[in-house]
Design an enzyme around this catalytic site. Sequence first.
Site, mmCIF file in Angstrom:
data_model
loop_
_atom_site.group_PDB
_atom_site.id
_atom_site.type_symbol
_atom_site.label_atom_id
_atom_site.label_comp_id
_atom_site.label_asym_id
_atom_site.label_seq_id
_atom_site.Cartn_x
_atom_site.Cartn_y
_atom_site.Cartn_z
ATOM 1 N N CYS A 1 73.684 78.766 39.041
ATOM 2 C CA CYS A 1 73.044 77.703 38.245
ATOM 3 C C CYS A 1 73.177 76.324 38.876
ATOM 4 O O CYS A 1 72.434 75.404 38.530
ATOM 5 C CB CYS A 1 73.634 77.672 36.841
ATOM 6 S SG CYS A 1 73.557 79.243 36.015
ATOM 7 N N HIS B 1 72.722 71.215 32.767
ATOM 8 C CA HIS B 1 72.282 72.600 32.874
ATOM 9 C C HIS B 1 72.090 73.158 31.465
ATOM 10 O O HIS B 1 72.905 72.898 30.572
ATOM 11 C CB HIS B 1 73.342 73.411 33.632
ATOM 12 C CG HIS B 1 72.977 74.850 33.761
ATOM 13 N ND1 HIS B 1 71.775 75.246 34.275
ATOM 14 C CD2 HIS B 1 73.641 75.986 33.425
ATOM 15 C CE1 HIS B 1 71.709 76.563 34.263
ATOM 16 N NE2 HIS B 1 72.827 77.032 33.745
ATOM 17 N N ASN C 1 68.540 80.209 29.745
ATOM 18 C CA ASN C 1 69.171 79.822 31.012
ATOM 19 C C ASN C 1 68.374 80.391 32.186
ATOM 20 O O ASN C 1 68.314 81.598 32.362
ATOM 21 C CB ASN C 1 70.616 80.355 31.014
ATOM 22 C CG ASN C 1 71.387 79.979 32.264
ATOM 23 O OD1 ASN C 1 70.837 79.387 33.200
ATOM 24 N ND2 ASN C 1 72.661 80.315 32.284
HETATM 25 N N1 ACO Z 1 74.125 89.122 18.984
HETATM 26 C C1 ACO Z 1 75.072 89.343 18.054
HETATM 27 N N2 ACO Z 1 76.381 89.368 18.325
HETATM 28 C C2 ACO Z 1 76.742 89.147 19.602
HETATM 29 C C3 ACO Z 1 75.810 88.901 20.626
HETATM 30 C C4 ACO Z 1 74.452 88.897 20.280
HETATM 31 N N3 ACO Z 1 73.480 88.689 21.167
HETATM 32 N N4 ACO Z 1 76.478 88.716 21.781
HETATM 33 C C5 ACO Z 1 77.788 88.817 21.512
HETATM 34 N N5 ACO Z 1 77.956 89.096 20.202
HETATM 35 C C6 ACO Z 1 79.203 89.292 19.479
HETATM 36 C C7 ACO Z 1 80.330 89.705 20.383
HETATM 37 O O1 ACO Z 1 80.302 91.095 20.592
HETATM 38 C C8 ACO Z 1 81.531 89.230 19.597
HETATM 39 O O2 ACO Z 1 81.826 90.214 18.618
HETATM 40 P P1 ACO Z 1 83.339 90.672 18.340
HETATM 41 O O3 ACO Z 1 84.025 89.421 17.862
HETATM 42 O O4 ACO Z 1 83.176 91.725 17.304
HETATM 43 O O5 ACO Z 1 83.846 91.156 19.670
HETATM 44 C C9 ACO Z 1 81.032 88.000 18.864
HETATM 45 O O6 ACO Z 1 79.604 88.058 18.901
HETATM 46 C C10 ACO Z 1 81.495 86.709 19.441
HETATM 47 O O7 ACO Z 1 81.325 86.727 20.841
HETATM 48 P P2 ACO Z 1 81.857 85.569 21.750
HETATM 49 O O8 ACO Z 1 81.822 86.004 23.169
HETATM 50 O O9 ACO Z 1 83.105 85.020 21.180
HETATM 51 O O10 ACO Z 1 80.713 84.472 21.501
HETATM 52 P P3 ACO Z 1 80.664 83.000 22.041
HETATM 53 O O11 ACO Z 1 80.669 82.078 20.922
HETATM 54 O O12 ACO Z 1 81.619 82.747 23.185
HETATM 55 O O13 ACO Z 1 79.190 82.973 22.668
HETATM 56 C C11 ACO Z 1 78.084 83.040 24.809
HETATM 57 C C12 ACO Z 1 78.848 83.818 23.736
HETATM 58 C C13 ACO Z 1 76.775 82.554 24.191
HETATM 59 C C14 ACO Z 1 77.806 83.945 25.983
HETATM 60 C C15 ACO Z 1 78.912 81.816 25.270
HETATM 61 O O14 ACO Z 1 80.227 82.214 25.539
HETATM 62 C C16 ACO Z 1 78.350 81.107 26.478
HETATM 63 O O15 ACO Z 1 77.309 80.478 26.424
HETATM 64 N N6 ACO Z 1 79.069 81.138 27.631
HETATM 65 C C17 ACO Z 1 78.724 80.398 28.817
HETATM 66 C C18 ACO Z 1 77.538 80.940 29.554
HETATM 67 C C19 ACO Z 1 77.271 80.115 30.792
HETATM 68 O O16 ACO Z 1 77.309 78.917 30.767
HETATM 69 N N7 ACO Z 1 77.055 80.736 31.938
HETATM 70 C C20 ACO Z 1 76.974 79.986 33.174
HETATM 71 C C21 ACO Z 1 75.730 80.034 33.818
HETATM 72 S S1 ACO Z 1 75.084 81.635 34.148
HETATM 73 C C22 ACO Z 1 74.925 81.824 35.877
HETATM 74 O O17 ACO Z 1 75.474 81.102 36.648
HETATM 75 C C23 ACO Z 1 74.076 82.949 36.346
#
Ligand code: ACO
Length: 328
Positions: free
Chosen positions: A115, A255, A285
């Site tokens: 990214c 980003h 993203n």
């Molecule tokens: N729908 C419903 N529930 C979901 C989904 C979904 N799509 N995805 C995950 N869940 C569930 C999980 O299984 C988890 O359930 P559990 O508690 O029973 O295990 C719950 O939701 C909470 O999951 P978390 O991982 O705690 O959710 P979080 O609030 O951290 O959000 C996310 C997840 C959106 C991925 C976030 O962590 C994020 O944006 N991270 C950063 C991503 C990023 O910036 N990436 C960098 C760039 S990518 C690149 O370089 C290619």
Amino acid sequence: MMNKFNVKILATGSYVPEKILTNSDLEKMVDTSDQWITERTGIKERRIIGKNQNLSDLAFEASKKAIEKSKISINDIDIIIVATISGDMPFPATACILQKKLGINAVAFDISAACSGFIYGLSIAKSFIESGAYKTVLLVGGEVMTRITDWTDRNTCVLFGDGAGAMVLQASETEKDVLSVHLGADGTYTNLLNMPAGGTAMPTTHETVENKLHYIKMSGKEVFKIAVVKMAEAARKALELSGKKDEDIALYIPHQANLRIIEAVGKKLGVAKEKIYVNVHKYGNMSAATTIIALDEAISSGAAKKGDIITVMAFGGGLTWGAAVLKI
Ligand code: ACO
């Protein structure tokens, strides 16, 4: 030492594929909901590349627009840099395929910084131009994330989209538009965000395909925390290098991975919401394409006006991060 040349931004352009995948479409594919995706990410829809398109096609469309707006002759381009982690093939570089599509003779190569790729590309373009090595650079950030996404994994498939953006930069003795670029990386976190198979460490086999190792794997929570800290830090360092002050910055373009990350970075920097550009709801993203598409949209919509000083910042796999202060 004084640089021989400064860097002028001649124009930007962007292209996103027509097909839209909404959160309600995703509800039919995996166990998710529009409410979860909206609350946790801010994303409402994303673009999906057409069956007959590849990254080089998206890059071509974005480049054509930027070149047209820049009013240069296409043959003035000395070098093409494509920032991507989802190129047409592992090799050759998508930049070479794009060069052929544009019908020019420029030097061409890709860079891989996930990214942060567009900011890394800006730094390379700046160095080439300032040193006098090349005069005119076509810099592209483009991705086809949806072809390296596991559509059965709700943790990742709701996050990504496809698109490409382009910028034409040229040497200038009078104008200076790229005021500063700051980059960072920490390879101790390669395990947090990667595509395990398909490289030479894990060549493609029946097993790697069966085990879905050719898709993005991400530890979202960990990446989230580091992203907020490093993007804010990068923005501060780029500002310091630029010689500008907080109050000089008219717009921040972070980003667009997650609205909560964007809001947390804004809070850390003490920046008002109105000064932060957001389009994550429309595209999700798009990795290296994200910041340049957001910048192009901010310019064309008037959110960034001629003469404005803006900060662009990114964060991604590597882990990598970076920020740049630009005059529009
Ligand atoms: N729908 C419903 N529930 C979901 C989904 C979904 N799509 N995805 C995950 N869940 C569930 C999980 O299984 C988890 O359930 P559990 O508690 O029973 O295990 C719950 O939701 C909470 O999951 P978390 O991982 O705690 O959710 P979080 O609030 O951290 O959000 C996310 C997840 C959106 C991925 C976030 O962590 C994020 O944006 N991270 C950063 C991503 C990023 O910036 N990436 C960098 C760039 S990518 C690149 O370089 C290619």
